[in-house]
Write a protein that holds these residues in place. Structure first.
Motif, mmCIF file in Angstrom:
data_model
loop_
_atom_site.group_PDB
_atom_site.id
_atom_site.type_symbol
_atom_site.label_atom_id
_atom_site.label_comp_id
_atom_site.label_asym_id
_atom_site.label_seq_id
_atom_site.Cartn_x
_atom_site.Cartn_y
_atom_site.Cartn_z
ATOM 1 N N GLU A 150 0.832 -1.210 0.000
ATOM 2 C CA GLU A 150 0.000 0.000 0.000
ATOM 3 C C GLU A 150 0.866 1.260 0.000
ATOM 4 O O GLU A 150 0.516 2.258 -0.632
ATOM 5 C CB GLU A 150 -0.954 -0.015 1.195
ATOM 6 C CG GLU A 150 -1.961 -1.148 1.164
ATOM 7 C CD GLU A 150 -2.850 -1.151 -0.074
ATOM 8 O OE1 GLU A 150 -3.036 -0.098 -0.701
ATOM 9 O OE2 GLU A 150 -3.360 -2.238 -0.424
ATOM 10 N N GLU A 160 1.699 1.872 -3.502
ATOM 11 C CA GLU A 160 0.601 2.502 -4.247
ATOM 12 C C GLU A 160 0.559 4.003 -3.956
ATOM 13 O O GLU A 160 0.372 4.828 -4.862
ATOM 14 C CB GLU A 160 -0.722 1.841 -3.892
ATOM 15 C CG GLU A 160 -0.816 0.404 -4.404
ATOM 16 C CD GLU A 160 -2.114 -0.292 -4.014
ATOM 17 O OE1 GLU A 160 -3.096 0.404 -3.670
ATOM 18 O OE2 GLU A 160 -2.151 -1.532 -4.054
ATOM 19 N N GLU A 170 -5.199 5.685 -0.378
ATOM 20 C CA GLU A 170 -3.975 4.886 -0.183
ATOM 21 C C GLU A 170 -3.402 5.074 1.220
ATOM 22 O O GLU A 170 -2.900 4.113 1.817
ATOM 23 C CB GLU A 170 -2.933 5.210 -1.257
ATOM 24 C CG GLU A 170 -3.358 4.834 -2.671
ATOM 25 C CD GLU A 170 -3.900 3.417 -2.828
ATOM 26 O OE1 GLU A 170 -3.499 2.521 -2.053
ATOM 27 O OE2 GLU A 170 -4.741 3.216 -3.712
ATOM 28 N N ASP A 225 -5.427 2.820 3.260
ATOM 29 C CA ASP A 225 -5.024 1.418 3.070
ATOM 30 C C ASP A 225 -3.771 1.104 3.887
ATOM 31 O O ASP A 225 -3.654 0.025 4.483
ATOM 32 C CB ASP A 225 -4.743 1.127 1.589
ATOM 33 C CG ASP A 225 -6.013 1.024 0.759
ATOM 34 O OD1 ASP A 225 -7.116 0.904 1.327
ATOM 35 O OD2 ASP A 225 -5.883 1.068 -0.488
HETATM 36 MG MG LIG Z 1 -4.440 0.574 -2.064
#
Ligand SMILES: [Mg+2]
Length: 116
Positions: free
Chosen positions: A40, A43, A73, A76
């Motif tokens: 994550e 990302e 993100e 996340d």
């Molecule tokens: Mg993500």
């Protein structure tokens, strides 16, 4: 909505996670959860890389990252970080406050987070 607490987030996060991992959070090792955290983070880093390209006028972006995408993100990362902490038996809110206070003390700043 009232302010989200670490405890409330942990409860919901673990309850939902058990639907994916019915054998328990421990069915993934800490390094499995850490891999999810770093995935994550990757990302998030990719979105910020695109913003850097935009800032510098460089080509290569397939889209322009929105504030919502960046926030998603970050969320996340927090979600998986909390699951990693749960697997390790760490109260993330308490640990964050304790560490924050230790650093403030060390550098001589007055900022403290009150612990219950
Ligand atoms: Mg993500």
């Amino acid at each position: 909505m009232d302010a989200l607490t670490f405890d409330a987030f942990r409860a919901a996060n673990v309850a939902r996670c058990l639907k994916w991992h019915p054998d328990g959070l421990e069915s993934w090792s800490p390094s499995d959860w850490l891999t999810a955290v770093t995935g994550e983070l990757g990302e998030l880093a990719s979105l910020l890389k695109m913003r850097n390209r935009e800032r510098d006028g460089l080509p290569g972006n397939k889209f322009s990252p929105t504030d919502r995408q960046v926030a998603d993100e970050l969320a996340d990362v927090l979600t998986y970080l909390d699951l990693l902490a749960a697997t390790l038996g760490v109260d993330l809110g308490r640990a964050a406050a304790q560490k924050f206070n230790e650093v403030s003390e060390r550098v001589g700043f007055p900022d403290r987070i009150e612990l219950e």
